[in-house]
Enzyme design. Structure first.
Site, PDB file in Angstrom:
ATOM      1  CG  HIS A 181      37.685  50.952  44.248  1.00 28.76           C
ATOM      2  ND1 HIS A 181      36.777  52.136  44.782  1.00 28.76           N
ATOM      3  CD2 HIS A 181      37.568  50.370  45.339  1.00 28.76           C
ATOM      4  CE1 HIS A 181      37.011  52.332  46.310  1.00 28.76           C
ATOM      5  NE2 HIS A 181      37.444  51.165  46.533  1.00 28.76           N
ATOM      6  CG  HIS A 208      46.934  51.839  43.963  1.00 25.63           C
ATOM      7  ND1 HIS A 208      48.179  51.095  44.760  1.00 25.63           N
ATOM      8  CD2 HIS A 208      47.192  53.054  43.882  1.00 25.63           C
ATOM      9  CE1 HIS A 208      49.183  52.240  44.971  1.00 25.63           C
ATOM     10  NE2 HIS A 208      48.511  53.349  44.437  1.00 25.63           N
ATOM     11  CG  HIS A 262      34.598  49.205  48.201  1.00 26.07           C
ATOM     12  ND1 HIS A 262      35.886  49.409  48.722  1.00 26.07           N
ATOM     13  CD2 HIS A 262      34.207  48.071  49.096  1.00 26.07           C
ATOM     14  CE1 HIS A 262      36.141  48.553  49.909  1.00 26.07           C
ATOM     15  NE2 HIS A 262      34.987  47.755  49.814  1.00 26.07           N
ATOM     16  CB  THR A 303      39.771  50.565  52.509  1.00 31.64           C
ATOM     17  OG1 THR A 303      39.389  50.669  51.188  1.00 31.64           O
ATOM     18  CG2 THR A 303      38.533  50.665  53.417  1.00 31.64           C
ATOM     19  CB  THR A 304      43.465  53.646  49.552  1.00 32.48           C
ATOM     20  OG1 THR A 304      42.429  54.501  49.225  1.00 32.48           O
ATOM     21  CG2 THR A 304      43.042  52.260  49.219  1.00 32.48           C
ATOM     22  CG  HIS A 316      39.329  46.297  47.553  1.00 32.92           C
ATOM     23  ND1 HIS A 316      40.380  47.040  47.961  1.00 32.92           N
ATOM     24  CD2 HIS A 316      38.273  47.231  47.775  1.00 32.92           C
ATOM     25  CE1 HIS A 316      40.205  48.358  47.982  1.00 32.92           C
ATOM     26  NE2 HIS A 316      38.748  48.575  47.754  1.00 32.92           N
TER      27      HIS A 316
END
Length: 306
Positions: free
Chosen positions: A101, A74, A126, A217-218, A103
């Site tokens: 992680h 992801h 993040h 957010t997941t 995005h």
């Protein structure tokens, strides 16, 4: 920050030959994803509340570390030991850093999760923290304030950010096109001589940030996160020389990664969610002993010129 093992995916992966559930359907596999305090959000600067939030204290952020960087199917994730601690910044507890992680969009295009006044930045990092008393994110999300995430936005720069070389150079090793799709997920390598401090804007710019209560957010989208989104951006270039002698744009390098099914890992962000009346606070307040008119005027000028 995957907390449930389900076949969820980003909008860029949804297709007629893909059975995964995109963001619009996350609520079907995790009911919390349809909650009233979901993240990310669009931060409207003219509607934020100024508050006298104290600066953060970053303990252990300057220490270099050796860690595993992973393509987990992801995103790109770096596990942290928990030795780095944050306190202050309006937080009532101390929180330890357990994960980084990212995005991103497509080849340096819009890809941040949070937006500011409707502007979507190329990428967002993040740094996930949990209260010191917890041993995992899974435990921390049971507490309404168990998780504190620091969000950092990126912008394109003309010059390479050399502090990111270790991460950028590792990306080709965790998603090479010729590998079979069964090996994309969990593909990992090591990074070293990196500190959290290296990855952030200069310390004096970290006094300005936005704060609100939200969620992961997941999936499972647990509404247990104190969000801090910093105003100062981090520069990454469209030019970088790797250890292999290849020229890879720093922002675009993330788009060269692959999802588990072998397709390009792009647009790895959840769309912004309704604010639903939640308060968003800005740390730019000033309570110095001068007239109210002067304070308000100074704040407005300062805020608009940042």
């Amino acid at each position: 920050m995957d907390t449930i093992a389900v076949d969820w995916c980003y909008k860029s992966q949804v297709s007629c030959d893909c059975n995964c559930k995109g963001p619009d359907e996350w609520k079907d596999i995790a009911p919390a994803c349809s909650g009233q305090s979901q993240s990310p959000i669009n931060i409207v600067t003219q509607k934020v509340n100024k508050n006298n939030l104290n600066p953060f204290k970053f303990h252990g952020y300057q220490h270099t570390f050796y860690s595993i960087i992973t393509n987990n199917g992801h995103t790109v994730k770096v596990n942290l030991s928990g030795d780095a601690i944050i306190e202050g910044g309006g937080l009532k507890d101390k929180y330890k850093a357990v994960e980084i992680h990212f995005h991103w969009g497509k080849n340096g295009g819009p890809g941040s999760e949070h937006t500011i006044d409707g502007e979507q930045y190329p990428m967002e990092m993040h740094i996930v923290h949990i209260k010191e008393t917890y041993s995992s994110v899974e435990d921390a999300i049971k507490d309404q304030t168990g998780v504190a995430v620091l969000g950092f936005l990126y912008q394109e720069s003309d010059n390479a950010n050399k502090k990111y070389e270790s991460i950028i150079n590792a990306l080709p090793q965790i998603s090479l096109p010729e590998r079979t799709k069964s090996k994309f997920k969990g593909n990992k390598t090591t990074i070293e001589s990196v500190s959290l401090e290296m990855l952030l804007p200069p310390q004096d710019l970290l006094k300005h940030y936005f704060r609100y209560s939200g969620s992961l957010t997941t999936p499972d989208c647990a509404e247990s996160v104190i969000w801090t989104v910093f105003e100062s951006t981090i520069p990454l270039s469209q030019q970088q020389v790797t250890d292999f002698g290849a020229f890879i744009p720093q922002l675009s390098a993330f788009s060269a990664l692959r999802f588990e099914n072998g397709t390009a890992m792009t647009d790895t962000f959840r769309p912004v969610q309704p604010r639903n009346g939640r308060e968003v606070t800005y740390s730019g307040s000033n309570t110095a002993s001068v007239s109210t008119v002067l304070v308000v005027g100074t704040l407005i000028v300062t805020f608009l010129t940042l």
